[in-house]
Each structure stands twice: as structure tokens, then as C-alpha cells.
Design a protein around this motif. Sequence first.
Motif, mmCIF file in Angstrom:
data_model
loop_
_atom_site.group_PDB
_atom_site.id
_atom_site.type_symbol
_atom_site.label_atom_id
_atom_site.label_comp_id
_atom_site.label_asym_id
_atom_site.label_seq_id
_atom_site.Cartn_x
_atom_site.Cartn_y
_atom_site.Cartn_z
ATOM 1 N N ILE A 60 -3.791 -9.122 -2.016
ATOM 2 C CA ILE A 60 -3.531 -7.986 -1.135
ATOM 3 C C ILE A 60 -2.881 -8.397 0.179
ATOM 4 O O ILE A 60 -2.918 -7.649 1.156
ATOM 5 N N LEU A 61 -2.277 -9.589 0.200
ATOM 6 C CA LEU A 61 -1.521 -9.964 1.389
ATOM 7 C C LEU A 61 -0.398 -8.962 1.606
ATOM 8 O O LEU A 61 0.234 -8.511 0.642
ATOM 9 N N PRO A 62 -0.123 -8.588 2.858
ATOM 10 C CA PRO A 62 0.932 -7.605 3.124
ATOM 11 C C PRO A 62 2.278 -8.028 2.540
ATOM 12 O O PRO A 62 2.780 -9.108 2.817
ATOM 13 N N ILE A 63 2.839 -7.156 1.726
ATOM 14 C CA ILE A 63 4.145 -7.397 1.120
ATOM 15 C C ILE A 63 4.938 -6.095 1.152
ATOM 16 O O ILE A 63 4.414 -5.034 1.459
ATOM 17 N N ALA A 64 6.214 -6.176 0.851
ATOM 18 C CA ALA A 64 7.027 -4.972 0.761
ATOM 19 C C ALA A 64 6.597 -4.166 -0.459
ATOM 20 O O ALA A 64 6.181 -4.723 -1.470
ATOM 21 N N THR A 65 6.660 -2.853 -0.363
ATOM 22 C CA THR A 65 6.239 -2.002 -1.464
ATOM 23 C C THR A 65 7.230 -0.866 -1.670
ATOM 24 O O THR A 65 7.779 -0.325 -0.710
ATOM 25 N N ALA A 66 7.447 -0.517 -2.922
ATOM 26 C CA ALA A 66 8.382 0.560 -3.240
ATOM 27 C C ALA A 66 7.734 1.927 -3.097
ATOM 28 O O ALA A 66 8.430 2.942 -3.055
ATOM 29 N N THR A 67 6.401 1.977 -3.017
ATOM 30 C CA THR A 67 5.707 3.254 -2.916
ATOM 31 C C THR A 67 6.143 4.026 -1.681
ATOM 32 O O THR A 67 6.332 5.247 -1.723
ATOM 33 N N MET A 68 6.304 3.316 -0.571
ATOM 34 C CA MET A 68 6.709 3.985 0.665
ATOM 35 C C MET A 68 8.105 4.576 0.540
ATOM 36 O O MET A 68 8.361 5.701 0.972
ATOM 37 N N GLU A 69 9.019 3.830 -0.076
ATOM 38 C CA GLU A 69 10.382 4.350 -0.241
ATOM 39 C C GLU A 69 10.392 5.555 -1.171
ATOM 40 O O GLU A 69 11.138 6.513 -0.955
ATOM 41 N N ARG A 70 9.555 5.523 -2.209
ATOM 42 C CA ARG A 70 9.452 6.675 -3.106
ATOM 43 C C ARG A 70 8.897 7.885 -2.366
ATOM 44 O O ARG A 70 9.306 9.025 -2.615
ATOM 45 N N ALA A 71 7.953 7.633 -1.457
ATOM 46 C CA ALA A 71 7.359 8.728 -0.688
ATOM 47 C C ALA A 71 8.402 9.400 0.196
ATOM 48 O O ALA A 71 8.482 10.632 0.265
ATOM 49 N N PHE A 72 9.217 8.603 0.874
ATOM 50 C CA PHE A 72 10.240 9.176 1.747
ATOM 51 C C PHE A 72 11.327 9.885 0.939
ATOM 52 O O PHE A 72 11.879 10.895 1.374
ATOM 53 N N SER A 73 11.646 9.355 -0.240
ATOM 54 C CA SER A 73 12.621 10.027 -1.101
ATOM 55 C C SER A 73 12.081 11.381 -1.559
ATOM 56 O O SER A 73 12.808 12.386 -1.562
ATOM 57 N N ALA A 74 10.802 11.406 -1.934
ATOM 58 C CA ALA A 74 10.174 12.662 -2.345
ATOM 59 C C ALA A 74 10.093 13.638 -1.171
ATOM 60 O O ALA A 74 10.251 14.851 -1.346
ATOM 61 N N MET A 75 9.855 13.114 0.034
ATOM 62 C CA MET A 75 9.787 13.968 1.223
ATOM 63 C C MET A 75 11.099 14.721 1.428
ATOM 64 O O MET A 75 11.117 15.908 1.751
ATOM 65 N N ASN A 76 12.211 14.035 1.218
ATOM 66 C CA ASN A 76 13.519 14.664 1.412
ATOM 67 C C ASN A 76 13.838 15.691 0.332
ATOM 68 O O ASN A 76 14.699 16.549 0.531
ATOM 69 N N ILE A 77 13.154 15.583 -0.816
ATOM 70 C CA ILE A 77 13.336 16.582 -1.872
ATOM 71 C C ILE A 77 12.456 17.803 -1.605
ATOM 72 O O ILE A 77 12.889 18.949 -1.724
ATOM 73 N N ILE A 78 11.206 17.542 -1.224
ATOM 74 C CA ILE A 78 10.250 18.634 -0.995
ATOM 75 C C ILE A 78 10.609 19.430 0.266
ATOM 76 O O ILE A 78 10.628 20.667 0.256
#
Length: 241
Positions: free
Chosen positions: A175-193
Motif C-alpha cells: 500500500i505504498l503510495p503509487i499512481a492510480t488510474a482510479t482517480m483519472e477514471r473518476a475525473f473522466s466520469a465527472m466530466n460525463i455526469i
Amino acid sequence: MLKNAPNNLKLTSPDIQRDIINSATVEITKAIITDLRDDLCPILVDECRDVSVKEQMGVVIWYVNGFGCVIERFISLVHIQNTSVTSLKKGIESLLSTYGLSISSLRGQGHDGATNMRVALIKLESQLENFVFDMRMDKKFSEVSGIGGLAENMVATRKHIAFPLVYLLVKLSLILPIATATMERAFSAMNIIKSSLLNRMGDELLNDCLVTYIERDVFANINNEVIVNRFQLMKNRQRLL
């Protein structure tokens, strides 16, 4: 679920729909926090402007569940005034307070003084030696691949109880901090919603829509009756469903 409702009950009122979505979001988040079990949970925070040019802060947590699997969850989108350290800190503290998360879980466990640290390191070194010997004798570990597989096998064979410090070390490495695609998916979904046609959508509804969409696998496992009961308790209704 609607067997007690009248035939003309369509639940098409915007206020009713917002309450239903919010009820689902609360239950999804509750399920995630329950699965977390107050364990270590680093967070990833990122910010992005929505279509209304409002600063939004997304928060993702990841942790090792009770089966030794690494889980990554989107828990909230928080509106912030600006991207200053003070504003981000205030948003994070408010979010943690809302969901009952502990700051100590984010920081991990500390030790008072160098003496306790040395004792812990000596115990860890001893456990590592015993664990390596024990693992070499166990055929179940002969085909383990990666740290994730090691964590899952430790839980399956209950060695995470026999070697707690070794398991903690394995979890920390996962669980060391790493880059994650979940955040990018969230922002992409935000722009759709929240599009140019729906630019007046409120922050709470936007967050609720994102959580139910992104964490739809958790949503699918929540009983409808649980969501209906929470919906009924939000305010007085003319009829009970």
C-alpha cells in the motif's frame, strides 16, 4: 421492494431521486469502511475543475482486506475553495470526520523512542528468519508469485497470525503510495455526469453519482432493502415502501 407502494408511485421527483442516490452512496461507503476494518489506509488526493470551473478534490484509499488482497476504492469527491494546502487539509479532515476514519490509520503505527524501535526491529528480524524457514518447508508457497500472492497465501494459511510483523511489512509494501488510474477514471466520469447541459448539478449529487458509478461492484452486493430503509429514515414519507 415496492410491493406496498401504490401503482401510481413512479419515484420521478428530483428530490426523491436525489435521496435514493444518496441512500445508496451512504451504504456503499459504509460497506467500504467496514471492509477496511480500521486498518492502515493510505490516501491519494488529486484535484480537478469541473465544467462549472469549481475546484473538486477526489479521494481514493487503498488497503489490504481480510483475505490479503489489495483493494482500491474511490470514496468521495469534495468541493474545495482553492488548491492551497490549508484548503486541501480542511477538506481531508472534514471527509475523514464524516466517515469516521482515523488519522492514525493514514500515518501508520509509530513507536515512542529509539528503544521501542530497536525492540520492534529485533522482533521483526527474528520473525523473518523463522518465516523464511517455515515458508521453505511449506509447499503452498512454492508457486507464489509477487508480494500480493504472498499476502494472500499468508492469510489462507493463517501465517499472518503467527508472523504479524512480517505480514505488516508485506502490507506496507503493498500500500505504498503509487499512481492510480482510479482517480483519472473518476475525473473522466465527472466530466460525463456534470456536462455543459447539466452544469448546475450540486456537489452532493455529483459525488453520489460518482460513488455509485465507480464503486458499482460494491453497489451490486448491497441489499435493496437496506437502501430502502435508509431512504425511509431520511425524512417523513407519506407512505412506507
